[in-house]
Design a protein around this motif. Structure first.
Motif, PDB file in Angstrom:
ATOM      1  N   LEU A  12      24.270  32.243 107.171  1.00  0.00           N
ATOM      2  CA  LEU A  12      25.499  31.695 107.732  1.00  0.00           C
ATOM      3  C   LEU A  12      26.657  32.514 107.180  1.00  0.00           C
ATOM      4  N   VAL A  13      27.351  33.221 108.069  1.00  0.00           N
ATOM      5  CA  VAL A  13      28.377  34.180 107.681  1.00  0.00           C
ATOM      6  C   VAL A  13      29.758  33.545 107.602  1.00  0.00           C
ATOM      7  N   ASP A  14      30.036  32.618 108.512  1.00  0.00           N
ATOM      8  CA  ASP A  14      31.383  32.044 108.581  1.00  0.00           C
ATOM      9  C   ASP A  14      31.329  30.755 109.391  1.00  0.00           C
ATOM     10  N   GLU A  15      32.375  29.925 109.263  1.00  0.00           N
ATOM     11  CA  GLU A  15      32.486  28.715 110.083  1.00  0.00           C
ATOM     12  C   GLU A  15      33.944  28.317 110.221  1.00  0.00           C
ATOM     13  N   ARG A  16      34.310  27.947 111.427  1.00  0.00           N
ATOM     14  CA  ARG A  16      35.662  27.477 111.707  1.00  0.00           C
ATOM     15  C   ARG A  16      35.724  26.917 113.118  1.00  0.00           C
ATOM     16  N   MET A  17      36.474  25.850 113.299  1.00  0.00           N
ATOM     17  CA  MET A  17      36.737  25.322 114.639  1.00  0.00           C
ATOM     18  C   MET A  17      38.195  25.609 114.965  1.00  0.00           C
ATOM     19  N   THR A  18      38.452  25.936 116.216  1.00  0.00           N
ATOM     20  CA  THR A  18      39.793  26.382 116.591  1.00  0.00           C
ATOM     21  C   THR A  18      40.397  25.530 117.701  1.00  0.00           C
ATOM     22  N   ARG A  19      41.695  25.515 117.710  1.00  0.00           N
ATOM     23  CA  ARG A  19      42.456  24.963 118.818  1.00  0.00           C
ATOM     24  C   ARG A  19      43.727  25.789 118.943  1.00  0.00           C
ATOM     25  N   SER A  20      43.983  26.318 120.130  1.00  0.00           N
ATOM     26  CA  SER A  20      45.212  27.065 120.354  1.00  0.00           C
ATOM     27  C   SER A  20      46.207  26.196 121.115  1.00  0.00           C
ATOM     28  N   VAL A  21      47.473  26.374 120.797  1.00  0.00           N
ATOM     29  CA  VAL A  21      48.539  25.651 121.489  1.00  0.00           C
ATOM     30  C   VAL A  21      49.482  26.667 122.119  1.00  0.00           C
ATOM     31  N   LEU A  22      50.189  26.212 123.132  1.00  0.00           N
ATOM     32  CA  LEU A  22      51.163  27.070 123.803  1.00  0.00           C
ATOM     33  C   LEU A  22      52.570  26.567 123.514  1.00  0.00           C
ATOM     34  N   ILE A  23      53.389  27.462 123.010  1.00  0.00           N
ATOM     35  CA  ILE A  23      54.797  27.178 122.748  1.00  0.00           C
ATOM     36  C   ILE A  23      55.627  28.096 123.641  1.00  0.00           C
ATOM     37  N   GLU A  24      56.636  27.552 124.293  1.00  0.00           N
ATOM     38  CA  GLU A  24      57.487  28.339 125.171  1.00  0.00           C
ATOM     39  C   GLU A  24      58.841  28.559 124.512  1.00  0.00           C
ATOM     40  N   ALA A  25      59.309  29.794 124.597  1.00  0.00           N
ATOM     41  CA  ALA A  25      60.614  30.156 124.061  1.00  0.00           C
ATOM     42  C   ALA A  25      61.472  30.726 125.194  1.00  0.00           C
ATOM     43  N   THR A  26      62.681  31.138 124.880  1.00  0.00           N
ATOM     44  CA  THR A  26      63.563  31.675 125.927  1.00  0.00           C
ATOM     45  C   THR A  26      63.280  33.144 126.212  1.00  0.00           C
ATOM     46  N   ASP A  27      62.795  33.863 125.199  1.00  0.00           N
ATOM     47  CA  ASP A  27      62.469  35.271 125.367  1.00  0.00           C
ATOM     48  C   ASP A  27      61.506  35.693 124.262  1.00  0.00           C
ATOM     49  N   ALA A  28      61.065  36.942 124.329  1.00  0.00           N
ATOM     50  CA  ALA A  28      60.093  37.435 123.359  1.00  0.00           C
ATOM     51  C   ALA A  28      60.653  37.455 121.942  1.00  0.00           C
ATOM     52  N   GLN A  29      61.935  37.750 121.801  1.00  0.00           N
ATOM     53  CA  GLN A  29      62.538  37.800 120.471  1.00  0.00           C
ATOM     54  C   GLN A  29      62.498  36.434 119.795  1.00  0.00           C
ATOM     55  N   TYR A  85      57.587  22.585 124.075  1.00  0.00           N
ATOM     56  CA  TYR A  85      56.164  22.339 124.309  1.00  0.00           C
ATOM     57  C   TYR A  85      55.673  23.058 125.559  1.00  0.00           C
ATOM     58  N   GLY A  86      54.497  23.703 125.429  1.00  0.00           N
ATOM     59  CA  GLY A  86      53.851  24.304 126.582  1.00  0.00           C
ATOM     60  C   GLY A  86      52.560  23.578 126.919  1.00  0.00           C
ATOM     61  N   SER A  87      51.611  23.546 125.962  1.00  0.00           N
ATOM     62  CA  SER A  87      50.350  22.833 126.151  1.00  0.00           C
ATOM     63  C   SER A  87      49.655  22.661 124.814  1.00  0.00           C
ATOM     64  N   ILE A  88      48.887  21.586 124.694  1.00  0.00           N
ATOM     65  CA  ILE A  88      48.096  21.355 123.486  1.00  0.00           C
ATOM     66  C   ILE A  88      46.854  22.249 123.479  1.00  0.00           C
ATOM     67  N   SER A  89      46.468  22.774 124.635  1.00  0.00           N
ATOM     68  CA  SER A  89      45.336  23.696 124.707  1.00  0.00           C
ATOM     69  C   SER A  89      45.726  24.874 125.581  1.00  0.00           C
TER      70      SER A  89
END
Length: 365
Positions: free
Chosen positions: A75-92, A170-174
């Protein structure tokens, strides 16, 4: 539970189909395993309508018992993931928000612990696309596979960040950068679930007698079929013959979320001729399994986990680690058997025809 004898193998326990076991289930083996998460000889359950899978895995398990250390599972590694989406006004502003998130890691780790006794925040990664900020939280989740635990923690962290970092919303929880139940490169690169490598070194005489082939033939087929063939097909971080078959059968028998075979079956088979002996390994970086949580309270599942030794008094997380190692070892058994069969013209079809002569109904082998 009845017991029948498989020719050339030990007795196989067969669960008679009834209202609690709608999918035909058989225990095959035992397989011999060693490594940092599981040791010993263990029968494994497979729930499937593909009847040739039982004797195929049983053949690999039989070979594992002929080798002193059996199948070595790391067993090399273990982790569970969840990505969220955040919206901003621009890339900066998205970039500024990402830097602010990473500056708050200690704070986020403390907050994560309030969501569960077992959740720990391991790492945070991000990607920026225009004004969109994708944040990938990575957690340890004890003996649970961790879908809900990770989502609950991510939801709490997201609300916390939205309230404290300016110019984001807020963008999305997933956000699909997790990635859950989809074939992607990110999981193989960064990991999701348990990352396990299994390997076995089989003496040439056993290869000849039990697999009716040679190490050179298996190694050559692995290159031409699993590597080149998958490359031509456009496979994503995957080069194997049929991991999904064993995974689905094992997942259903042990109460796992079966849809996770999508990313779970992304893995790499490696084979080498070592002076006539066959070195064979299977690497599975995305095994999402747990011994507690949803689906584990069914009587048949509880019985399976008990028999697998995955309901024992161990440090938190060790039962799930053992289950992951047994899952990966089961995959190796079936992968080895199929690859050997495909080195011999006609063997695969003859076997399927013989074993499925009752139109797929379960029968003794």
């Amino acid at each position: 539970m009845t017991t029948r004898t498989v020719p050339g193998d030990t007795a196989v326990a067969i669960a008679a189909p009834d209202s609690t076991t709608p999918i035909p289930t058989r225990w095959v083996g035992p397989l011999r395993i060693s490594g940092n998460a599981a040791t010993g000889e263990v029968h494994v359950p497979l729930a499937t309508y593909e009847t040739p899978l039982w004797p195929s895995v049983a053949r690999g398990a039989r070979i594992s018992r002929m080798v002193d250390s059996g199948i070595q599972a790391t067993l090399v590694d273990e982790r569970m993931t969840r990505s969220v989406l955040i919206e901003a006004t621009d890339a900066q502003s998205a970039h500024s928000a990402a830097r602010a998130i990473h500056d708050r890691l200690d704070e986020l780790r403390t907050l994560t612990r309030t969501t569960s006794r077992f959740a720990e925040l391991l790492a945070v990664r991000h990607e920026i696309v225009g004004p969109l900020l994708y944040v990938r939280f990575e957690f340890s989740t004890g003996d649970a596979s961790g879908h809900n635990m990770a989502t609950l923690a991510a939801d709490t962290l997201l609300s916390h960040l939205l309230a404290r970092i300016p110019d984001i919303r807020y963008g999305s929880i997933s956000a699909n950068y997790c990635t859950d139940k989809k074939a992607t490169a990110v999981n193989g690169i960064l990991g999701r679930g348990k990352n396990v490598t299994t390997e076995i070194l089989i003496p040439r005489q056993i290869v000849a007698d039990q697999l009716r082939t040679t190490a050179a033939k298996v190694a050559h087929l692995n290159v031409t079929k699993n590597l080149v063939g998958t490359l031509l097909a456009g496979g994503i971080r995957s080069a194997n013959a049929h991991y999904a078959n064993m995974l689905l059968a094992f997942y259903l028998a042990t109460g796992q979320d079966a849809a996770n075979i999508v990313e779970g079956s992304q893995g790499v088979t490696y084979a080498a001729d070592r002076d006539g002996d066959l070195y064979f390994s299977c690497t599975l970086p995305n095994l999402i399994v747990g011994t507690i949580g949803n689906g584990k309270s069914l009587a048949t599942v509880e019985d399976a986990l008990d028999r697998l030794g995955c309901h024992s008094e161990r440090p938190v997380g060790d039962n799930a680690r053992r289950l992951a190692a047994l899952t990966a070892a089961t995959v190796l058994c079936g992968e080895l058997s199929l690859m050997a069969a495909q080195t011999n013209p006609g063997e695969l079809m003859r076997t399927h025809t013989r074993l499925e002569r009752t139109n797929g109904a379960p029968h003794a082998h």
